[in-house]
Design an enzyme around this catalytic site. Structure first.
Site, PDB file in Angstrom:
ATOM      1  N   GLU A   1       0.836  -1.211   0.000  1.00 11.13           N
ATOM      2  CA  GLU A   1       0.000   0.000   0.000  1.00 11.13           C
ATOM      3  C   GLU A   1       0.869   1.259   0.000  1.00 11.13           C
ATOM      4  OE1 GLU A   1      -3.911  -0.335   0.098  1.00 11.13           O
ATOM      5  OE2 GLU A   1      -2.618  -1.690  -1.009  1.00 11.13           O
TER       6      GLU A   1
ATOM      7  N   ASP B   1      -5.901   3.402   9.535  1.00  9.44           N
ATOM      8  CA  ASP B   1      -4.536   3.757   9.159  1.00  9.44           C
ATOM      9  C   ASP B   1      -3.982   4.716  10.210  1.00  9.44           C
ATOM     10  OD1 ASP B   1      -2.182   4.343   7.841  1.00  9.44           O
ATOM     11  OD2 ASP B   1      -3.126   4.727   5.916  1.00  9.44           O
TER      12      ASP B   1
END
Length: 300
Positions: A166, A195
Site C-alpha cells: 500500500e 490507518d
C-alpha cells in the site's frame, strides 16, 4: 498509508467539516448478539511488539518485497488460523517483487451482506512502520481475535484484510478489488479502514466520510461511539489510504485515523511512536462499531 503527497489534502480537510449527507439505509437489528467486549492494552500491544521484532531482524523495515513483510503476513495468518478463521493469501506483483495481501473470513453470517474491515500491513523501506501502519493492523487483528474469542454469531458475514504494497501506491487493496466480480462487489455492504490508529498526542479521531455515498451507517456508528465517551472527532474525506480502492469501485467506506504522526515514513516510526492508550481506544472503537454493524442487515 498516508502518502506525503496527500498530507496537504489532510491538512485542508481538518480545517473544515464536510456537511454532505445522504440517506442511510434502514437496518434490522438482532438483539441476540452480546454486548461488545472491551480490549486491554495487553490484548493489542503484543502484536505491535511482534511487528517491531520482525522489523529489527530484517533490516529495520517491513516493506513490500522484503522478508520483513513476509514474516509480518505469516505472524498475522498464524494467529487467525489458530482462532478458527478461513484465511487465504492474495498474491500480486509490484515493482518486480511478489507480495501477498491476507484475507480472513469468519464462518457464518449472511454472505450477501459482507462487513469488511482492513488495514495495510506494509511499511516503507525507511523504517519499521509501527504506527504507519502496524497500529491499524494490530487493532484489526485484536478485533478479529475478539470475534473468535466470543464465538460471535453475526447477521452479516465478517471479513478481515491486511493489505500489502500500500505504501508504494495502494497496490494490494486495488488488486483485490479489481479481481472481484460485480456480484462480489455488491455483496460488500461497507469497508472499514484503519490507518495510524495509535498516534501520540491524539486529541481527536479523524472519521472517514465517504465522498461518494455521503454519511454511511458506519460513519454514524463511529461518531456515536466516540460521542458517548466525550471523545472529539473530525469528519475527513481525503484519499490516500486503502479505503480509496473500495470507494473507486463504488463500495461504501468509513473507518478512522488518529492523524499523521511526527515520524511518518522514517526510522523513528518504531514502538516508541505509538501511544498504548490511544491504540487501546482505537481498538475498542473498532470492536464496538463492528459489533453494532454485525448485528444488522440493511433493508432493500
Amino acid at each position: 498509508m498516508t502518502s506525503r503527497r496527500s498530507l496537504p489534502r489532510l491538512a485542508a480537510a481538518v480545517l473544515g467539516v464536510s456537511l454532505t449527507l445522504s440517506a442511510v439505509p434502514a437496518a434490522t437489528a438482532d438483539t441476540r448478539l452480546p454486548a461488545a467486549p472491551t480490549v486491554s492494552e495487553q490484548q493489542v500491544m503484543p502484536h505491535l511488539r511482534a511487528l517491531q521484532r520482525i522489523a529489527d531482524r530484517n533490516g529495520g523495515n517491513r516493506a513490500h518485497g522484503t522478508k520483513g513483510y513476509a514474516e509480518s503476513v505469516a505472524y498475522v495468518k498464524r494467529a487467525l488460523d489458530r482462532a478458527g478463521f478461513r484465511t487465504k493469501l492474495v498474491p500480486f506483483t509490484h515493482d518486480g517483487a511478489t507480495g501477498n495481501s491476507l484475507i480472513a473470513d469468519w464462518p457464518g453470517g449472511d454472505p450477501d451482506h459482507v462487513l469488511m474491515t482492513g488495514a495495510h500491513l506494509d511499511s516503507v523501506k525507511e523504517g519499521p512502520g509501527i504506527n504507519d501502519n502496524g497500529s491499524g493492523s494490530a487493532a484489526v487483528l485484536a478485533t478479529a481475535l475478539q470475534v473468535a474469542k466470543t464465538g460471535l454469531k453475526p447477521e452479516r458475514h465478517l471479513r478481515f484484510a491486511w493489505w500489502g504494497a500500500e505504501e508504494p501506491g495502494l497496490i494490494g487493496s486495488a488488486e483485490y478489488v479489481r479481481k472481484l466480480s460485480a456480484a462480489e462487489r455488491r455483496r460488500i455492504d461497507v469497508y472499514l479502514n484503519f490507518d495510524q490508529a495509535g498516534s501520540k498526542n491524539t486529541r481527536q479521531w479523524l472519521v472517514i466520510h465517504d465522498d461518494e455515498h455521503g454519511e454511511t451507517e458506519a460513519q454514524q456508528a463511529f461518531e456515536a461511539w466516540f460521542a458517548e465517551r466525550s471523545i472529539p472527532t473530525f469528519d475527513i474525506g481525503v484519499g490516500g489510504s486503502d479505503h480509496e480502492s473500495f470507494g473507486n469501485a463504488g463500495i461504501p467506506s468509513s473507518g478512522f485515523s488518529t492523524g499523521i504522526s511526527d515520524c511518518i515514513h522514517e526510522a523513528c516510526d518504531d514502538l516508541s511512536n505509538v501511544d498504548p492508550k490511544t491504540e487501546r481506544t482505537s481498538t475498542d472503537a473498532i470492536v464496538g462499531v463492528l459489533w453494532k454493524l454485525a448485528a444488522t442487515t440493511p433493508r432493500h
